[in-house]
Design an enzyme around this catalytic site. Structure first.
Site, PDB file in Angstrom:
ATOM      1  N   GLY A   1      -8.148  -4.940   4.383  1.00 41.32           N
ATOM      2  CA  GLY A   1      -8.287  -6.318   4.838  1.00 41.32           C
ATOM      3  C   GLY A   1      -7.515  -7.261   3.942  1.00 41.32           C
TER       4      GLY A   1
ATOM      5  N   GLN B   1      -5.340 -15.103   0.034  1.00 42.57           N
ATOM      6  CA  GLN B   1      -4.795 -14.165  -0.959  1.00 42.57           C
ATOM      7  C   GLN B   1      -3.271 -14.204  -1.022  1.00 42.57           C
ATOM      8  OE1 GLN B   1      -7.409 -10.899   0.773  1.00 42.57           O
ATOM      9  NE2 GLN B   1      -7.165 -10.209  -1.343  1.00 42.57           N
TER      10      GLN B   1
ATOM     11  N   CYS C   1     -10.785  -5.104  -4.008  1.00 45.09           N
ATOM     12  CA  CYS C   1     -10.044  -6.232  -3.458  1.00 45.09           C
ATOM     13  C   CYS C   1      -8.599  -6.159  -3.929  1.00 45.09           C
ATOM     14  CB  CYS C   1     -10.681  -7.531  -3.952  1.00 45.09           C
ATOM     15  SG  CYS C   1      -9.862  -9.018  -3.384  1.00 45.09           S
ATOM     16  N   LEU C   2      -7.658  -6.433  -3.023  1.00 49.02           N
ATOM     17  CA  LEU C   2      -6.242  -6.403  -3.413  1.00 49.02           C
ATOM     18  C   LEU C   2      -5.927  -7.467  -4.460  1.00 49.02           C
ATOM     19  CD1 LEU C   2      -4.553  -5.806   0.067  1.00 49.02           C
ATOM     20  CD2 LEU C   2      -4.938  -4.136  -1.762  1.00 49.02           C
TER      21      LEU C   2
ATOM     22  N   HIS D   1     -16.367  -9.956   3.318  1.00 49.78           N
ATOM     23  CA  HIS D   1     -15.564 -10.072   2.097  1.00 49.78           C
ATOM     24  C   HIS D   1     -14.354 -10.989   2.355  1.00 49.78           C
ATOM     25  CE1 HIS D   1     -13.452  -8.057  -1.482  1.00 49.78           C
ATOM     26  NE2 HIS D   1     -12.472  -8.702  -0.871  1.00 49.78           N
ATOM     27  N   GLU D   2     -13.661 -10.769   3.473  1.00 51.40           N
ATOM     28  CA  GLU D   2     -12.468 -11.574   3.769  1.00 51.40           C
ATOM     29  C   GLU D   2     -12.848 -13.017   4.091  1.00 51.40           C
ATOM     30  OE1 GLU D   2      -9.883 -10.238   2.841  1.00 51.40           O
ATOM     31  OE2 GLU D   2     -10.525  -8.152   2.897  1.00 51.40           O
TER      32      GLU D   2
ATOM     33  N   HIS E   1     -13.173 -14.978   1.056  1.00 53.63           N
ATOM     34  CA  HIS E   1     -11.877 -15.439   0.525  1.00 53.63           C
ATOM     35  C   HIS E   1     -11.502 -16.794   1.109  1.00 53.63           C
ATOM     36  CE1 HIS E   1     -10.357 -12.244  -2.007  1.00 53.63           C
ATOM     37  NE2 HIS E   1     -10.534 -11.309  -1.082  1.00 53.63           N
TER      38      HIS E   1
HETATM   39 NI    NI Z   1     -10.491  -9.227  -1.277  1.00 56.52          NI
END
Ligand code: NI
Length: 182
Positions: free
Chosen positions: A60, A65, A106-107, A148-149, A152
């Site tokens: 995701g 991000q 998380c990226l 989670h997204e 963000h």
């Molecule tokens: Ni993330």
């Protein structure tokens, strides 16, 4: 090749990789604005975000991000990475009282994983890349990923659910990591 519903199709777009912000970059804490029109600009953003997510690889990615502060998310929790979901202006319209703990990553927080508790099942409403609203039910990894997204987009990174001591530890680790990779 699995067929992708029109609302998630990103054909005919030249794609480009985007830079992913890393925690504790303050830009990760900006609140994203709703998308007003799903136009070519948004479709290009979606295509680029999808490519960036697949390349990482991740399941995701939120626009926040990649330093675009608009309510756009791409998700693909399928094993073969062939089921892209596009969520524009997403809302959680129902969440189960039952919660579940998942180990999240998380990226924007490379090489760090920790447990977060969230509602186990949710119902989500969003616009697709065709600009049309749709709804879906999610549980398991997909439910975790959507929540989670969506965090963000509100400027929240999953490590903010952890204890202050752990958050300090993660920030120290990330700053060290950034020094090493620059
Ligand atoms: Ni993330």
């Amino acid at each position: 090749m699995p067929s992708i519903p029109a609302r998630h199709a990103i054909i005919d777009q030249a794609m480009a990789l985007l830079d992913i912000l890393h925690y504790p970059d303050p830009r990760l804490h900006k609140v994203a604005k709703p998308v007003e029109v799903v136009d070519e600009r948004i479709r290009k953003l979606v295509a680029d975000m999808a490519e960036t997510m697949y390349k990482a690889p991740g399941v995701g990615l939120a626009a926040t991000q990649v330093n675009v502060h608009e309510r756009v998310i791409v998700i693909d929790t399928s094993d073969a990475h062939g089921q892209l979901r596009v969520l524009i202006n997403p809302e959680i319209i129902w969440a189960s009282e039952e919660k579940k703990v998942w180990e999240e990553g998380c990226l924007s927080v490379p090489d760090y994983y920790d447990n977060v508790e969230r509602p186990d099942r949710i119902r989500v409403r969003a616009l697709g890349v065709d600009g049309e609203p749709y709804e879906f039910d999610a549980d398991g990894l997909l439910a975790v990923c959507v929540q989670h997204e969506m965090d963000h987009l509100l400027g929240k990174v999953f490590v903010q659910y952890l204890s202050p001591i752990k958050q300090t530890r993660v920030r120290t680790k990330m700053k060290k990591h950034q020094r090493e990779t620059v």
